[in-house]
Write a protein that holds these residues in place. Structure first.
Motif, short mmCIF file in Angstrom:
data_model
loop_
_atom_site.label_atom_id
_atom_site.label_comp_id
_atom_site.label_asym_id
_atom_site.label_seq_id
_atom_site.Cartn_x
_atom_site.Cartn_y
_atom_site.Cartn_z
N THR A 66 0.83 -1.20 0.00
CA THR A 66 0.00 0.00 0.00
C THR A 66 0.87 1.26 0.00
O THR A 66 1.91 1.31 -0.63
N ARG A 115 -0.39 6.44 4.73
CA ARG A 115 -1.45 7.44 4.88
C ARG A 115 -2.06 7.92 3.56
O ARG A 115 -2.15 9.12 3.30
N GLU A 159 -5.04 8.09 2.84
CA GLU A 159 -6.26 8.84 3.14
C GLU A 159 -5.97 10.33 3.34
O GLU A 159 -6.88 11.16 3.30
N ALA A 160 -4.70 10.68 3.55
CA ALA A 160 -4.33 12.09 3.72
C ALA A 160 -4.19 12.81 2.39
O ALA A 160 -3.98 14.02 2.35
N GLY A 194 -3.80 6.87 -4.91
CA GLY A 194 -4.18 7.10 -3.52
C GLY A 194 -5.52 6.47 -3.19
O GLY A 194 -5.70 5.87 -2.12
N ALA A 195 -6.49 6.63 -4.11
CA ALA A 195 -7.81 6.04 -3.88
C ALA A 195 -7.73 4.52 -3.81
O ALA A 195 -8.35 3.88 -2.95
N ALA A 241 -5.89 3.41 -0.50
CA ALA A 241 -6.75 3.60 0.67
C ALA A 241 -7.79 2.49 0.75
O ALA A 241 -8.08 1.96 1.84
N ALA A 242 -8.34 2.11 -0.40
CA ALA A 242 -9.33 1.03 -0.43
C ALA A 242 -8.69 -0.30 -0.04
O ALA A 242 -9.31 -1.12 0.65
N SER A 299 -8.45 -0.64 3.64
CA SER A 299 -9.75 -1.03 4.19
C SER A 299 -10.01 -2.52 3.98
O SER A 299 -10.47 -3.21 4.90
#
Length: 270
Positions: free
Chosen positions: A150, A153, A155-156, A165-166, A169-170, A173
């Motif tokens: 990944t 951060r 999500e920042a 980034g999207a 972040a997924a 999760s």
């Protein structure tokens, strides 16, 4: 110091590891050290020619052979062929490293749906397709490790790389959700978030065309005072996939020399 000198040659004995994006960079380093630590390894990538070169180099450097399967992780049929190869050759996988990724700098206002789809399709959907193919057998066997690659951060925000980034972040999760759902069934799920590591892919796609030399401009932002190496990430991967990490799941381990302390991804944007 290379990772295989930090761990015993039996640290991953008996494991069968599938590594996507395994022909170069971080994926190659993980494949190298998994082999050196006793695992059987299958590497996958879109480039058959690149895989052949990686396979030969791995054999030369480790004295052990690995399997290879050309595979675009966006293609579910291709992922199924990868699964079939591993099942036929090894009886299945006990470790899956979702390292395949696509990335390129694009300002958000100029990002097309095709550009977004290429990166999200490779990073996020590729991680989903590969995990979905291999995890049922792991759950049936009551053991296995999924390791995702990944970002620190995401999500920042990741200016210039909204698609990446999207997706990352997924994936973080998904890592937590899968860890929660599968933990009692013997499957651990973790992620590694590398900081600045001067691979050819990152130099070409993320540093304004400056090449590997561009990394020198961000070294001053790293608290430990040096750039990372693929071996730094491989060391974390060996640990997280070994029995030593048997009580660790659902984590996104940031391996960045402390860049997180200076504002997450910001140094890569300078």
């Amino acid at each position: 110091m290379t990772t295989h000198r930090l761990f015993t040659s039996k640290a991953l004995a008996g494991e069968v590891a599938v590594i996507t994006g395994g022909r170069s960079g971080i994926g190659y380093a993980i494949a190298h050290d998994f082999l050196a630590c006793g695992a059987d390894v299958v590497i996958a990538s879109r480039s058959a020619e690149g895989l052949a070169r990686a396979e030969a180099r791995l054999a030369d450097e480790t004295g052990r052979s690995c399997g290879m399967v050309p595979c675009d992780v966006r293609d579910e049929a291709g992922v199924e062929r990868l699964y079939d190869y591993v099942a036929a050759r090894h009886g299945g996988a006990t470790i899956v490293v979702n390292n395949a990724a696509a990335n390129f700098r694009t300002p958000a206002e100029r990002m097309t749906s095709r550009a977004f789809d290429v990166v999200v399709g490779t990073d996020l959907f590729g991680t989903f397709h590969v995990t979905r193919a291999f995890v049922p057998a792991m759950l049936e066997a009551g053991r296995g490790v999924i390791l995702n690659i990944t970002l620190p951060r995401p999500e920042a925000g990741f200016p210039g790389f909204a698609h990446c980034g999207a997706a990352k972040a997924a994936i973080i999760s998904l890592t937590a959700t899968w860890a929660y759902e599968w933990g009692r069934r013997g499957v651990r799920v973790n992620a590694i978030a590398p900081g600045p590591v001067p691979t050819d892919g990152v130099a070409a796609n993320m540093l304004h065309g400056e090449g590997a030399a561009g990394f020198e401009q961000i070294t001053s932002n790293i608290p430990v005072g040096r750039l990372g190496t693929p071996a730094d990430i491989a060391a974390a991967a060996v640990f997280l996939c070994s029995p030593a990490a048997g009580w660790i799941t659902g984590q996104n381990l940031v391996v960045d020399g402390g860049v997180y302390l200076n504002g997450g991804n910001a140094p890569l944007m300078r």
